[in-house]
Design an enzyme around this catalytic site. Structure first.
Site, PDB file in Angstrom:
ATOM      1  N   SER A   1       0.813  -1.230   0.000  1.00 57.40           N
ATOM      2  CA  SER A   1       0.000   0.000   0.000  1.00 57.40           C
ATOM      3  C   SER A   1       0.843   1.277   0.000  1.00 57.40           C
ATOM      4  CB  SER A   1      -0.919   0.030   1.217  1.00 57.40           C
ATOM      5  OG  SER A   1      -1.618   1.263   1.251  1.00 57.40           O
TER       6      SER A   1
ATOM      7  N   THR B   1      -8.874  -1.426   1.878  1.00 53.13           N
ATOM      8  CA  THR B   1      -8.618  -1.967   0.559  1.00 53.13           C
ATOM      9  C   THR B   1      -8.991  -3.447   0.531  1.00 53.13           C
ATOM     10  OG1 THR B   1      -6.975  -2.077  -1.200  1.00 53.13           O
ATOM     11  CG2 THR B   1      -6.128  -2.340   1.042  1.00 53.13           C
TER      12      THR B   1
ATOM     13  N   LYS C   1     -13.586  -4.269   1.523  1.00 52.70           N
ATOM     14  CA  LYS C   1     -14.475  -3.138   1.238  1.00 52.70           C
ATOM     15  C   LYS C   1     -15.952  -3.457   1.505  1.00 52.70           C
ATOM     16  CE  LYS C   1     -11.475  -0.800  -2.106  1.00 52.70           C
ATOM     17  NZ  LYS C   1     -11.397  -0.153  -3.419  1.00 52.70           N
TER      18      LYS C   1
ATOM     19  N   GLY D   1     -16.636  -4.634  -8.538  1.00 54.74           N
ATOM     20  CA  GLY D   1     -16.745  -3.555  -7.554  1.00 54.74           C
ATOM     21  C   GLY D   1     -16.138  -2.250  -8.040  1.00 54.74           C
ATOM     22  N   ALA D   2     -15.043  -2.338  -8.811  1.00 57.51           N
ATOM     23  CA  ALA D   2     -14.375  -1.122  -9.304  1.00 57.51           C
ATOM     24  C   ALA D   2     -15.295  -0.341 -10.231  1.00 57.51           C
ATOM     25  CB  ALA D   2     -13.082  -1.485 -10.028  1.00 57.51           C
TER      26      ALA D   2
ATOM     27  N   LYS E   1     -22.609 -10.836 -19.837  1.00 56.97           N
ATOM     28  CA  LYS E   1     -23.572  -9.744 -19.991  1.00 56.97           C
ATOM     29  C   LYS E   1     -24.551  -9.681 -18.810  1.00 56.97           C
ATOM     30  CE  LYS E   1     -26.349  -7.521 -23.595  1.00 56.97           C
ATOM     31  NZ  LYS E   1     -27.010  -7.680 -24.885  1.00 56.97           N
ATOM     32  N   ALA E   2     -24.927 -10.845 -18.297  1.00 62.38           N
ATOM     33  CA  ALA E   2     -25.887 -10.887 -17.181  1.00 62.38           C
ATOM     34  C   ALA E   2     -25.357 -10.128 -15.960  1.00 62.38           C
ATOM     35  CB  ALA E   2     -26.190 -12.338 -16.805  1.00 62.38           C
TER      36      ALA E   2
ATOM     37  N   MET F   1      -7.733   1.664 -15.125  1.00 67.85           N
ATOM     38  CA  MET F   1      -7.708   1.900 -13.677  1.00 67.85           C
ATOM     39  C   MET F   1      -6.470   1.325 -12.993  1.00 67.85           C
ATOM     40  SD  MET F   1     -11.479   1.686 -12.097  1.00 67.85           S
ATOM     41  CE  MET F   1     -12.900   2.429 -12.876  1.00 67.85           C
TER      42      MET F   1
ATOM     43  N   TYR G   1      -2.275   0.600 -12.799  1.00 71.20           N
ATOM     44  CA  TYR G   1      -1.115   1.402 -13.202  1.00 71.20           C
ATOM     45  C   TYR G   1       0.156   0.573 -13.090  1.00 71.20           C
ATOM     46  CZ  TYR G   1      -0.578   1.907  -8.151  1.00 71.20           C
ATOM     47  OH  TYR G   1      -0.449   1.636  -6.813  1.00 71.20           O
TER      48      TYR G   1
END
Length: 285
Positions: free
Chosen positions: A24, A72, A76, A140-141, A164-165, A225, A227
């Site tokens: 972290s 984190t 969450k 979740g993101a 897709k569901a 999202m 990096y």
């Protein structure tokens, strides 16, 4: 000696909970914010057992001087269950990354990921107002960024996912009916101006799905999202397929931390210097 004791008593205590947690960057980020704002803080990493987040968080927050903590993976959802939540992004995500102890002893929960994403886009001069956005992934993101993206004034938000569901479930539970689901095979019909990858595909040097140049025909910004020290696989591919600008999630990480810091202290720290420091640390590794 007395001075240091006085300082310790007035010091605000923060922490980040996770499992694993050694990686972290939160303590580094928040100490830089505190220095900017003249705040004295302590900020520690706490490795909680996978089934023991709630008692660990309660123990930390019950200490004198404890103000709040970041949360984190994989905690969450546990933080969401622990907290009292009014924040729309957290309600959408059913996940909380920021906890704050209120004066009455109750614990408020927030999800600052989406605000972090929107602020990072704005910092890079990305026009959001009236734009078509394609969000890839339905975990979740993705859930956590939907409410702030819609609030930023975009024209439309399309969600796509291999299953897709799963995307349909997310669309029905978030965004107040404003999230449209599109199949992987029909993404190019959206003609998105902004494409956001919320999956972790780049970490394994893969793409979330087979992308083509038609998808990027009107793409002004492609955002990953995750990096890395160097541009991610998604960024490289997006650029080669016609995206005008590509960005990674390091700025989002710092901006979501800044939003947490503001919730806790009322200060709005400047983020660009912090992002520069982290970027150079990444490259030095």
């Amino acid at each position: 000696m007395t001075d240091s004791l006085i300082n310790n008593n007035s010091m605000k205590k923060f922490a980040v909970f996770g499992n694993p947690i050694v990686q972290s960057l939160s303590p580094t980020i928040h100490q830089m914010f505190a220095k900017q704002c003249g705040e004295q803080i302590s900020y520690e990493k706490i490795l909680a057992p996978e089934d023991g987040f709630t008692p660990a968080a309660n123990t930390f927050l019950s200490q004198p001087g404890a103000v709040g903590c970041n949360v984190t993976m994989p905690f969450k959802q546990d933080a969401f269950a622990l907290a009292s939540v009014d924040d729309q992004a957290a309600l959408d995500a059913k996940a909380v990354n920021t906890l704050m102890k209120r004066s009455d002893g109750t614990i408020a929960g927030f999800n600052t990921d989406g605000v972090g994403l929107v602020n990072d886009l704005l910092n890079h001069g990305v026009q959001l107002q009236g734009k078509r956005v394609l969000l890839i992934g339905a975990g979740g993101a993705a859930r956590g960024v939907i409410a702030p993206l819609i609030a930023s004034g975009i024209a439309s938000l399309h969600l796509t996912n291999r299953t897709k569901a799963k995307a349909e479930t997310v669309a029905s539970e978030t965004g107040g009916g404003k999230v449209k689901v599109v199949g992987i095979e029909d993404c190019d019909k959206v003609a998105p101006h902004i494409i956001i990858n919320s999956t972790a595909a780049s970490l394994s040097e893969t793409l979330p799905f087979d992308m083509n140049a038609t998808l990027f025909k009107e793409c002004e910004t492609a955002y990953d999202m995750v990096y890395r020290a160097e541009p991610t696989y998604f960024m490289q591919q997006a650029l080669s397929l016609g995206a005008l600008q590509v960005l990674d999630g390091l700025g989002m990480l710092v901006e979501q931390a800044a939003a947490s810091f503001t919730i806790w202290t009322g200060y709005k720290p400047k983020t660009s210097a912090v992002i520069d420091v982290l970027r150079s640390q990444l490259k030095a590794k």
